[in-house]
Write a protein that holds these residues in place. Structure first.
Motif, PDB file in Angstrom:
ATOM      1  N   GLY A  35       0.684  -1.043  -0.150  1.00  0.00           N
ATOM      2  CA  GLY A  35      -0.048   0.158   0.081  1.00  0.00           C
ATOM      3  C   GLY A  35       1.069   1.294  -0.094  1.00  0.00           C
ATOM      4  N   GLY A  37      -2.396   1.770   2.496  1.00  0.00           N
ATOM      5  CA  GLY A  37      -3.826   2.220   2.194  1.00  0.00           C
ATOM      6  C   GLY A  37      -4.462   0.792   1.400  1.00  0.00           C
ATOM      7  N   THR A  63      -7.701  -0.296   6.840  1.00  0.00           N
ATOM      8  CA  THR A  63      -7.933  -1.028   5.545  1.00  0.00           C
ATOM      9  C   THR A  63      -8.669  -2.268   5.626  1.00  0.00           C
ATOM     10  OG1 THR A  63      -5.977  -2.658   5.474  1.00  0.00           O
ATOM     11  CG2 THR A  63      -5.723  -0.457   4.863  1.00  0.00           C
ATOM     12  N   TYR A 100       5.021  -1.749   0.166  1.00  0.00           N
ATOM     13  CA  TYR A 100       5.067  -1.099   1.761  1.00  0.00           C
ATOM     14  C   TYR A 100       5.249  -1.924   2.569  1.00  0.00           C
ATOM     15  CZ  TYR A 100       3.226   0.887   6.071  1.00  0.00           C
ATOM     16  OH  TYR A 100       3.374   1.183   7.332  1.00  0.00           O
ATOM     17  N   VAL A 196      -9.435   2.031  -1.201  1.00  0.00           N
ATOM     18  CA  VAL A 196      -8.000   2.295  -0.980  1.00  0.00           C
ATOM     19  C   VAL A 196      -8.119   3.626   0.111  1.00  0.00           C
ATOM     20  CG1 VAL A 196      -6.036   3.751  -1.843  1.00  0.00           C
ATOM     21  CG2 VAL A 196      -7.375   2.236  -3.173  1.00  0.00           C
ATOM     22  N   TRP A 198      -6.721   6.644   1.036  1.00  0.00           N
ATOM     23  CA  TRP A 198      -5.897   7.544   0.756  1.00  0.00           C
ATOM     24  C   TRP A 198      -5.356   8.437   1.690  1.00  0.00           C
ATOM     25  CZ3 TRP A 198      -4.147   6.900  -3.859  1.00  0.00           C
ATOM     26  CH2 TRP A 198      -4.746   6.225  -5.030  1.00  0.00           C
ATOM     27  N   ASN A 201      -2.392   6.593   2.870  1.00  0.00           N
ATOM     28  CA  ASN A 201      -1.246   6.764   2.091  1.00  0.00           C
ATOM     29  C   ASN A 201      -0.516   8.073   2.048  1.00  0.00           C
ATOM     30  OD1 ASN A 201      -0.632   7.276  -0.785  1.00  0.00           O
ATOM     31  ND2 ASN A 201      -0.128   4.996  -0.720  1.00  0.00           N
ATOM     32  N   CYS A 341       1.544   1.809  -4.077  1.00  0.00           N
ATOM     33  CA  CYS A 341       1.037   3.298  -4.056  1.00  0.00           C
ATOM     34  C   CYS A 341       2.092   4.062  -3.122  1.00  0.00           C
ATOM     35  CB  CYS A 341      -0.202   3.407  -3.003  1.00  0.00           C
ATOM     36  SG  CYS A 341      -1.522   2.327  -3.926  1.00  0.00           S
TER      37      CYS A 341
END
Length: 342
Positions: A35, A37, A63, A100, A196, A198, A201, A341
């Motif tokens: 991720g 996220g 998540t 990640y 997702v 965000w 993230n 991401c």
């Protein structure tokens, strides 16, 4: 048979976890998804090593089935993993991180090296100025129209469902060397790996830029377990050179895997190596394509360090076993580049 449950963290967040295999065996393997996220996407991977060791995975806070609307930090995510290990009664684990997940595994090792039996870091952690090369390669793999459409979608303050799927498809398209199949697989991932987070993230991305793992490489090298390995894709748009900072010595070429497009690499300093691999539908023995069942993105290779001897498994369904990874020459592997991401 897979078991699952919820564990309450010290700050009252609840994390959803899954376990496969005999959980009385030690050490256990813990899969850390990417991720940040994205919900967990490693469910197809766990069965490939569950006969060797119990395999745990979980959805990071915020998540999937682990709801959380509070702030995010690397420290809190490291604490989450430590508290999960306590709840599972796992004193020491083999950490297998993707994207990640490699950053999370590395930062966990910095604080809890005594709880890490071995590590496999897949498609990360990328250190140094890797984004420059990544953006250049990403631009090369996209048409001008695709790049413009991606910018338009990114600038929208709110996106409808179909716009979100289109954005993720365009963002993940370049993670595949084959544009035609890449679009299909990216679109599939965009529909499955939802929603997702965000905000998560963005928060962890900001912290990563303020406190990059680059600043801790010497400390990380010093606390890595004896068995720590890197795995990267030859056709990953992120430069393989961005993985080499963790190795003490320059990489050297090994013979290319059967059917691959290029050489593999190995940095012997930390017994790390990078395998050149490519994206294809067939199994590693050249068998029939997995029709209607595209191989799970990127996480198609695992090291089962919990076994009495090192064993490397492919995930293409053949169940092949390769012994003694430090001496491997030719490998017959199937992997695809997976979403990341940034």
């Amino acid at each position: 048979m897979e078991t699952q449950g919820l564990v309450s963290m010290t700050d009252e967040a609840q994390l959803c976890w899954m376990a496969l295999g005999d959980t009385t065996r030690q050490p256990a393997v813990v899969l850390l998804h990417g991720g940040p996220g994205l919900p967990d996407y490693l469910g197809d991977v766990a069965p490939m090593v569950a006969d060797l060791a119990p395999v745990y995975r979980y959805e990071q806070r915020g998540t999937g089935q682990s709801p959380w609307r509070g702030p995010h930090s690397f420290a809190r995510h490291v604490d989450d993993l430590a508290e999960l290990l306590d709840a599972w009664e796992v004193p020491k684990a083999v950490l297998i991180g993707h994207s990640y997940g490699t950053d999370l595994a590395s930062r966990f090792c910095l604080r809890h090296s005594d709880r890490v039996a071995a590590m496999l870091l897949m498609c990360g952690p990328f250190v140094g100025d890797w984004r420059t090369g990544y953006r250049a390669e990403r631009g090369r793999r996209m048409s001008a129209a695709q790049q413009e459409r991606l910018r338009e979608l990114e600038e929208l303050p709110h996106r409808r469902e179909e716009q979100e799927v289109e954005l993720l498809t365009l963002a993940w398209l370049t993670d595949h060397a084959d544009p035609e199949r890449g679009w299909q697989r990216a679109a599939q991932g965009a529909r499955r790996r939802r929603p997702v987070n965000w905000a998560m993230n963005g928060e962890l991305g900001k912290e990563g830029r303020a406190d990059p793992l680059d600043e801790h490489l010497a400390e990380l090298r010093a606390c890595l377990p004896a068995r720590a390995e890197l795995l990267g894709g030859a056709d990953d748009p992120r430069p393989v050179s961005a993985l080499e900072s963790l190795a003490h010595l320059p990489r050297r070429h090994l013979p290319a895997p059967v059917g691959s497009a290029g050489p593999s690499s190995r940095g012997p300093g930390m017994r790390s190596w990078t395998l050149a691999v490519r994206d294809r539908h067939t199994d590693p023995r050249g068998g029939r394509p997995h029709e209607g069942q595209p191989l799970e993105e990127s996480v198609l290779f695992l090291a089962a360090e919990a076994a009495p001897a090192d064993r490397l498994l492919d995930i293409a369904g053949s169940g092949s076993v390769l012994d003694d990874p430090p001496g491997l020459g030719q490998l017959d592997l199937v992997v695809t580049a997976g979403p990341y991401c940034s």
